[in-house]
Design a protein around this motif. Structure first.
Motif, short mmCIF file in Angstrom:
data_model
loop_
_atom_site.label_atom_id
_atom_site.label_comp_id
_atom_site.label_asym_id
_atom_site.label_seq_id
_atom_site.Cartn_x
_atom_site.Cartn_y
_atom_site.Cartn_z
N ARG B 22 0.82 -1.21 0.00
CA ARG B 22 0.00 0.00 0.00
C ARG B 22 0.85 1.26 0.00
NH1 ARG B 22 -5.30 0.52 2.13
NH2 ARG B 22 -6.47 -1.32 1.57
N TYR B 23 2.05 1.16 0.55
CA TYR B 23 2.95 2.30 0.55
C TYR B 23 3.66 2.43 -0.79
CZ TYR B 23 2.38 2.55 5.65
OH TYR B 23 1.87 2.67 6.91
N GLY B 24 3.31 1.58 -1.74
CA GLY B 24 3.87 1.71 -3.08
C GLY B 24 5.14 0.90 -3.30
N LEU B 25 5.52 0.09 -2.34
CA LEU B 25 6.69 -0.77 -2.52
C LEU B 25 6.23 -2.14 -3.05
CD1 LEU B 25 8.51 0.17 0.79
CD2 LEU B 25 9.25 0.75 -1.53
N GLU B 26 7.18 -2.91 -3.53
CA GLU B 26 6.83 -4.24 -4.05
C GLU B 26 7.57 -5.30 -3.25
OE1 GLU B 26 4.54 -4.82 -6.22
OE2 GLU B 26 4.18 -2.76 -6.89
N PRO B 27 7.04 -5.66 -2.09
CA PRO B 27 7.74 -6.64 -1.27
C PRO B 27 7.75 -8.03 -1.91
CG PRO B 27 5.56 -6.21 -0.37
CD PRO B 27 5.77 -5.23 -1.49
N LEU B 28 8.85 -8.74 -1.71
CA LEU B 28 8.89 -10.16 -2.06
C LEU B 28 8.77 -10.94 -0.75
CD1 LEU B 28 9.52 -12.72 -3.81
CD2 LEU B 28 11.94 -12.26 -3.36
N VAL B 29 7.85 -11.88 -0.72
CA VAL B 29 7.63 -12.66 0.50
C VAL B 29 8.05 -14.10 0.26
CG1 VAL B 29 5.93 -13.39 2.21
CG2 VAL B 29 5.68 -11.16 1.09
N ILE B 30 8.90 -14.61 1.14
CA ILE B 30 9.34 -16.01 1.04
C ILE B 30 8.88 -16.76 2.28
CG2 ILE B 30 11.30 -17.56 0.74
CD1 ILE B 30 12.94 -15.15 -0.24
N GLY B 31 8.14 -17.84 2.06
CA GLY B 31 7.67 -18.62 3.20
C GLY B 31 7.81 -20.10 2.96
N LYS B 32 7.78 -20.84 4.04
CA LYS B 32 7.90 -22.30 3.94
C LYS B 32 6.66 -22.94 3.35
CE LYS B 32 10.84 -23.25 7.91
NZ LYS B 32 10.78 -23.76 9.27
N ASP B 33 6.83 -24.10 2.79
CA ASP B 33 5.72 -24.91 2.29
C ASP B 33 4.64 -25.03 3.38
OD1 ASP B 33 4.05 -26.67 1.11
OD2 ASP B 33 5.50 -28.33 1.01
N LEU B 34 3.42 -24.68 3.04
CA LEU B 34 2.35 -24.75 4.04
C LEU B 34 2.08 -26.18 4.48
CD1 LEU B 34 -0.13 -22.07 2.68
CD2 LEU B 34 1.09 -22.01 4.84
N GLU B 73 4.10 -10.58 -4.54
CA GLU B 73 4.86 -11.75 -5.00
C GLU B 73 5.20 -12.66 -3.82
OE1 GLU B 73 8.90 -12.80 -7.61
OE2 GLU B 73 8.60 -10.76 -6.84
N VAL B 74 4.80 -13.91 -3.93
CA VAL B 74 5.03 -14.88 -2.85
C VAL B 74 5.79 -16.08 -3.40
CG1 VAL B 74 3.94 -16.41 -1.17
CG2 VAL B 74 2.91 -14.19 -1.67
N ILE B 75 6.86 -16.45 -2.73
CA ILE B 75 7.63 -17.63 -3.13
C ILE B 75 7.60 -18.64 -1.99
CG2 ILE B 75 9.98 -18.48 -3.49
CD1 ILE B 75 10.52 -15.98 -5.10
N THR B 76 7.27 -19.89 -2.33
CA THR B 76 7.24 -20.93 -1.31
C THR B 76 8.54 -21.71 -1.38
OG1 THR B 76 4.85 -21.08 -1.43
CG2 THR B 76 6.00 -22.94 -0.45
N ASP B 77 9.38 -21.49 -0.41
CA ASP B 77 10.71 -22.11 -0.40
C ASP B 77 11.30 -21.87 1.00
OD1 ASP B 77 13.02 -23.34 -1.19
OD2 ASP B 77 13.41 -22.00 -2.88
N SER B 78 12.34 -22.61 1.32
CA SER B 78 13.00 -22.41 2.61
C SER B 78 14.25 -21.56 2.43
CB SER B 78 13.40 -23.75 3.23
OG SER B 78 12.25 -24.46 3.62
N VAL B 79 14.39 -20.55 3.26
CA VAL B 79 15.61 -19.74 3.24
C VAL B 79 16.69 -20.52 3.96
CG1 VAL B 79 16.69 -17.61 4.06
CG2 VAL B 79 14.35 -17.57 3.14
N ILE B 80 17.83 -20.69 3.29
CA ILE B 80 18.90 -21.46 3.93
C ILE B 80 20.07 -20.59 4.35
CG2 ILE B 80 18.34 -23.72 2.97
CD1 ILE B 80 20.43 -23.12 0.78
#
Lengths: 284, 284
Positions: B22-34, B73-80
């Motif tokens: 909403r503030y006009g930025l484009e966050p990338l979100v990375i989360g684990k497999d649900l 943008e949402v990516i489902t993956d584990s950050v290592i």
């Protein structure tokens, strides 16, 4: 004598009720008729947990259903007076009177409206009462903000993030804060457009516009609190770090204490104040 | 180079993403497999806005759907791994590497489990990992709390509100805090019962019990943060009033920074940290 009466069943009041019930207390919640929530037809997109946008009044209904389903006593009525009794507070609604050791004020703020031709027509179609809520939908558009004081300044700060073309209209009032945007002090006499707003009309001219944000001062339903001698700054009830007002046993949470006028903030307030009310009653 | 990468899409991460977008930025979100959210099958009753109780994993799914529907943008993956690069941070998942000016850690905390016969069977049927969440359902019951440190002490404080019969089991550990409840230090070797739990079994005896609360230390997924030199106290990442860690541009919010392990608190964190990240990027 009740332990805790909560006035208001929006996000702050309902959340406080949920937590207090879990702490083993039996809160009584008094809220206005939901039919009166005409001003809450804005769509909520930024409250976590709802995949689809939800209309404000529906979210409030969901919260009321939630606390009822959890076995919490809910009364739909308007509180008309709040007084200090000998050992606690006396709360009078249009139909009943209750006594309680503590009271939580969580009535929210009534957003101001403008009695100007076109205001109702374009409310939600180009006219918004919340820059933080709706500003995003007007990014890079030609915007007007109506107001003259600190609340306008605060909303303007957000609008300046999303557009470089924001004009301040003080609607006949003197500007009471510093802004770098263009300022027009003429009185507004109308809003024009077809499906959506296209022009803001003052006594002296017409201004093409894509969106208008009203920030005229946010008057609050704190009249009876003021009558009790509660300290109020601007339009906010002053509370300490325990959400307690200057009157012992009288707490406040949500929009009415200021800060961000966001559901997430009101819900957080509700959770926190439940803790301090529980502790207050335990130590009494 | 991205502006902001959010690691974790629970309540804090998803809410921050909504506000940043909403503030006009484009966050990338990375989360684990649900699918890995097996530990989130507890029912949530105290998060405002849901008339019926909702299972934790479904609420998280709703939040992920919400941010996707909002165009994030949402990516489902584990950050290592997470490292400092020349001008920002380098985030590596199992499949990709990203660079970003700022990073928000919102991974939550992995709740500890016990490798003891009966633990899995009675998880949610008499064994709980959260006193504040579930204690209410065990009011006036015979309860055990498993733990030995400050976290146990904190959870015990809440249990003592709902029951006068709470025994502390340190599971072979030395008690590291003061409690007034009875304490049993023997190692736990099993949990027994039919549909619901009925007994806790130690090396030296069996104890009839209605509910068991595990509070063994809340280990957190902050290993890579520690590797960066982030200050960690207990199991919490230390942040300042802007939710920034001691490393510039690295923010943290939600359970991982401590405080109440409640959805309402995580959501509030997410809203607040979005503001400070926006301001940080603007002033950079």
């Amino acid at each position: 004598m009740k332990k805790i009466v909560i006035i208001g069943y929006g996000p702050a009041g309902a959340t406080a009720a949920l937590y207090l019930k879990r702490y083993g207390l039996e809160p009584l919640v008094i809220g206005k008729d939901l039919g009166a929530l005409e001003g809450y037809n804005d769509v909520v997109e930024n409250y976590y947990g709802h995949p689809q946008p939800i209309v404000g009044s529906k979210l409030i209904q969901a919260g009321v259903d939630q606390i009822k389903n959890f076995g919490i006593e809910v009364i739909t009525d308007s509180v008309i007076s709040l007084k200090q009794g000998e050992t606690g507070f006396v709360i009078s609604t249009t139909k009943q009177t209750f006594e309680s050791e503590t009271v939580l004020l969580a009535t929210g703020k009534t957003r101001q409206t403008l009695n100007i031709p076109g205001f109702k027509k374009f409310r939600g179609k180009g006219i918004s009462l919340c820059a933080t809520c709706d500003g995003y939908f007007y990014r890079r558009k030609k915007l007007a903000i109506v107001g003259c004081g600190l609340y306008m300044q605060h909303e303007l700060e957000y609008l300046n993030r999303v557009s470089q073309d924001v004009t301040v209209f003080t609607h006949g009032n003197e500007l009471q804060c510093d802004v770098e945007n263009p300022v027009i002090t003429d009185k507004i006499i109308g809003f024009k457009g077809d499906e959506k707003i296209s022009h803001l009309v003052t006594e002296k001219g017409e201004y093409p516009i894509d969106g208008v944000f009203i920030a005229l001062g946010v008057p609050s339903s704190i009249d009876f609190a003021s009558q009790l001698g509660v300290i109020v700054e601007g339009n906010n009830i002053t509370v300490d770090e325990k959400y307690q007002t200057n009157i012992e046993g009288l707490f406040a949470a949500g929009d009415i204490i200021g800060g961000k006028l966001q559901i997430a903030k009101a819900v957080h307030d509700g959770m926190m104040v439940a803790d301090t009310i529980y502790t207050y009653l335990k130590n009494k």
